[in-house]
Design a protein around this motif. Structure first.
Motif, mmCIF file in Angstrom:
data_model
loop_
_atom_site.group_PDB
_atom_site.id
_atom_site.type_symbol
_atom_site.label_atom_id
_atom_site.label_comp_id
_atom_site.label_asym_id
_atom_site.label_seq_id
_atom_site.Cartn_x
_atom_site.Cartn_y
_atom_site.Cartn_z
ATOM 1 N N PRO A 68 1.096 -1.470 0.036
ATOM 2 C CA PRO A 68 0.116 0.074 0.071
ATOM 3 C C PRO A 68 0.872 1.347 -0.126
ATOM 4 O O PRO A 68 2.176 1.259 0.058
ATOM 5 N N SER A 69 0.279 2.468 -0.260
ATOM 6 C CA SER A 69 1.136 3.775 -0.026
ATOM 7 C C SER A 69 1.623 3.585 1.480
ATOM 8 O O SER A 69 0.952 3.410 2.193
ATOM 9 N N LEU A 70 2.861 4.309 1.256
ATOM 10 C CA LEU A 70 3.470 4.631 2.684
ATOM 11 C C LEU A 70 2.951 5.425 3.493
ATOM 12 O O LEU A 70 2.886 5.338 4.824
ATOM 13 N N TRP A 71 2.131 6.468 2.978
ATOM 14 C CA TRP A 71 1.514 7.392 3.688
ATOM 15 C C TRP A 71 0.246 6.414 4.568
ATOM 16 O O TRP A 71 0.120 6.757 5.610
ATOM 17 N N LEU A 72 -0.410 5.678 3.512
ATOM 18 C CA LEU A 72 -1.514 4.906 4.349
ATOM 19 C C LEU A 72 -1.051 3.868 5.321
ATOM 20 O O LEU A 72 -1.431 3.970 6.235
ATOM 21 N N ILE A 73 0.025 3.416 5.322
ATOM 22 C CA ILE A 73 0.499 2.315 6.305
ATOM 23 C C ILE A 73 1.148 3.425 7.460
ATOM 24 O O ILE A 73 0.757 3.018 8.437
ATOM 25 N N LEU A 74 1.712 4.491 7.154
ATOM 26 C CA LEU A 74 2.198 5.226 8.424
ATOM 27 C C LEU A 74 0.953 6.000 9.084
ATOM 28 O O LEU A 74 0.965 5.807 10.337
ATOM 29 N N ALA A 75 -0.127 6.205 8.288
ATOM 30 C CA ALA A 75 -1.307 6.822 9.259
ATOM 31 C C ALA A 75 -1.741 5.534 9.971
ATOM 32 O O ALA A 75 -2.445 5.826 10.975
ATOM 33 N N THR A 76 -2.003 4.720 9.386
ATOM 34 C CA THR A 76 -2.653 3.380 10.150
ATOM 35 C C THR A 76 -2.002 2.871 11.288
ATOM 36 O O THR A 76 -2.559 2.379 12.260
ATOM 37 N N VAL A 77 -0.447 2.744 11.008
ATOM 38 C CA VAL A 77 0.281 2.269 12.215
ATOM 39 C C VAL A 77 0.145 3.279 13.200
ATOM 40 O O VAL A 77 0.368 2.800 14.357
ATOM 41 N N VAL A 78 0.347 4.565 13.064
ATOM 42 C CA VAL A 78 0.490 5.557 13.973
ATOM 43 C C VAL A 78 -0.656 5.622 14.734
ATOM 44 O O VAL A 78 -1.021 5.790 15.865
ATOM 45 N N GLY A 79 -2.058 5.615 14.053
ATOM 46 C CA GLY A 79 -3.284 5.704 14.630
ATOM 47 C C GLY A 79 -3.509 4.309 15.503
ATOM 48 O O GLY A 79 -4.149 4.498 16.540
ATOM 49 N N GLY A 80 -3.158 3.258 14.979
ATOM 50 C CA GLY A 80 -3.355 2.000 15.500
ATOM 51 C C GLY A 80 -2.340 1.787 16.906
ATOM 52 O O GLY A 80 -2.792 1.363 17.864
ATOM 53 N N THR A 81 -1.079 2.371 16.828
ATOM 54 C CA THR A 81 -0.237 2.426 17.895
ATOM 55 C C THR A 81 -0.798 3.246 18.933
ATOM 56 O O THR A 81 -1.002 2.993 20.226
ATOM 57 N N LEU A 82 -1.349 4.316 18.639
ATOM 58 C CA LEU A 82 -1.951 5.388 19.704
ATOM 59 C C LEU A 82 -3.204 4.890 20.270
ATOM 60 O O LEU A 82 -3.433 5.016 21.528
ATOM 61 N N SER A 83 -3.909 4.220 19.467
ATOM 62 C CA SER A 83 -5.249 3.617 20.030
ATOM 63 C C SER A 83 -4.889 2.377 21.024
ATOM 64 O O SER A 83 -5.531 2.447 22.067
ATOM 65 N N ALA A 84 -3.902 1.578 20.483
ATOM 66 C CA ALA A 84 -3.786 0.662 21.569
ATOM 67 C C ALA A 84 -3.015 1.084 22.973
ATOM 68 O O ALA A 84 -3.221 0.429 23.841
ATOM 69 N N GLY A 85 -2.017 1.855 22.645
ATOM 70 C CA GLY A 85 -1.540 2.513 23.757
ATOM 71 C C GLY A 85 -2.145 3.200 24.769
ATOM 72 O O GLY A 85 -2.243 2.959 25.912
ATOM 73 N N GLY A 86 -3.271 3.836 24.076
ATOM 74 C CA GLY A 86 -4.425 4.489 25.065
ATOM 75 C C GLY A 86 -5.105 3.305 25.877
ATOM 76 O O GLY A 86 -5.285 3.434 27.146
ATOM 77 N N ALA A 87 -5.523 2.335 25.250
ATOM 78 C CA ALA A 87 -6.252 1.225 26.015
ATOM 79 C C ALA A 87 -5.397 0.478 26.750
ATOM 80 O O ALA A 87 -5.827 0.258 28.106
ATOM 81 N N ASN A 88 -4.202 0.229 26.680
ATOM 82 C CA ASN A 88 -3.327 -0.020 27.721
ATOM 83 C C ASN A 88 -2.907 0.737 28.951
ATOM 84 O O ASN A 88 -2.920 0.170 30.028
ATOM 85 N N ALA A 89 -2.955 1.912 28.705
ATOM 86 C CA ALA A 89 -2.682 3.056 29.586
ATOM 87 C C ALA A 89 -4.036 2.973 30.471
ATOM 88 O O ALA A 89 -3.947 3.053 31.740
#
Length: 313
Positions: free
Chosen positions: A57-78
């Motif tokens: 996929p486009s690197l922008w899409l990967i980056l946006a998905t990974v950053v969004g997913g990381t922050l979401s999972a991080g929020g849940a873990n916190a």
């Protein structure tokens, strides 16, 4: 004799002390997100996106998905750490967590968690698509509301049902690329759902006394090791079966299939070893392999697609 000037030159600088304190604070907030768990979530997300795209996929899409997913999972873990701070203080495995040591206050931890969660959902909604954002929010709500606040301290099936939250990233990754879901991502979801119990129960065998001491009914702390080992083997058999069914359903080739067969055989062998000798040592070997297994399996998905292999040969 040292002069005042000499003493001044050897004294720690205010800026250096402040910098060190600042970095320790950053490290404490990062620790709230449980980075090692997030690493596993990323191992799921990017390969799934590659399979959904049938290429990169486009690197922008990967980056946006990974950053969004990381922050979401991080929020849940916190938030999970905020909820569990009372029992974390009594368990050997968790006594060094930031809310136990006082590196972060409970109020600040909760505010931090909710802020990064809002940022995550907004990023996914506007930079990826609404479906991925809704799936991320559903995973957050399930992990916090269903697992952390309801299941974990009440039922020995806690991690079985709670595993659905950890399987969310595969749906998010697929939805980020296609804007929809289908049989393939749901089978990937099921794969992670089935992988979670043997993975976590193996670790819980080592810390079963810890969980018993705080009345958290993780299976190894409320059932015999033989019962735990039998259930680990049962879930592992189902996991390997689903990993093989996934090949034709997701149109994966021989690279993935070979990895699924070989890594699955090792997983089964490790589960049988735990059944034959249900000890913390054998359980921890299974735990270690379970991480390797999921890395190999999802890595093979990506290689399979990027190398141009298709089903059948």
């Amino acid at each position: 004799m040292r002069t005042a000037s000499t003493l001044t030159n050897h004294a720690p600088s205010g800026n250096g002390a402040a910098s060190a304190t600042g970095w320790r604070a950053v490290a404490a907030y990062v620790a709230l997100t449980k980075p090692r768990i997030i690493e596993l979530l990323l191992i799921e997300t990017v390969p799934v996106m590659i399979v959904a795209q049938r290429g990169l996929p486009s690197l922008w899409l990967i980056l946006a998905t990974v950053v969004g997913g990381t922050l979401s999972a991080g929020g849940a873990n916190a938030v999970n750490m905020y909820i569990d701070r009372d029992i974390d203080a009594k368990m050997e495995r968790t006594v060094n967590r930031p809310l136990v040591t006082g590196a972060v206050t409970p109020r600040n931890a909760l505010v931090f968690a909710l802020v990064i969660e809002v940022i995550a959902i907004a990023l996914l909604w506007f930079a990826v698509n609404p479906l991925s954002a809704l799936l991320a929010f559903a995973s957050f709500a399930f992990y916090v509301g269903i697992y952390s606040m309801w299941l974990k301290r009440r039922y020995s099936s806690n991690i079985v049902i709670g595993g659905a939250a950890g399987a969310g990233p595969v749906l998010i990754g697929w939805a980020a690329v296609t804007g929809s879901l289908g049989w393939a991502p749901w089978l990937m979801f099921l794969l992670i759902f089935l992988w979670t119990p043997p993975h976590f129960w193996a670790l819980a065998v080592k810390y079963r006394e810890d969980y018993a001491s705080v009345n958290v009914p993780m299976l190894p702390s409320v059932a015999s090791l033989n019962t735990t080992a039998r259930k680990i083997l049962g879930y592992t058999l189902a996991l390997v079966a689903v990993s093989l069914v996934l090949a034709p359903v997701a149109d994966l080739g021989w690279v993935y299939l070979a990895a699924a067969v070989i890594s699955g055989a090792v997983f089964l062998w490790s589960a049988v070893a735990v059944l034959r000798s249900p000890t913390p040592a054998t359980a921890m070997r299974l735990f270690g392999w379970s991480i390797t297994y999921i890395t190999v399996l999802f890595g093979a998905m990506a290689v399979d697609q990027l190398a141009g292999f298709a089903w059948p040969l």
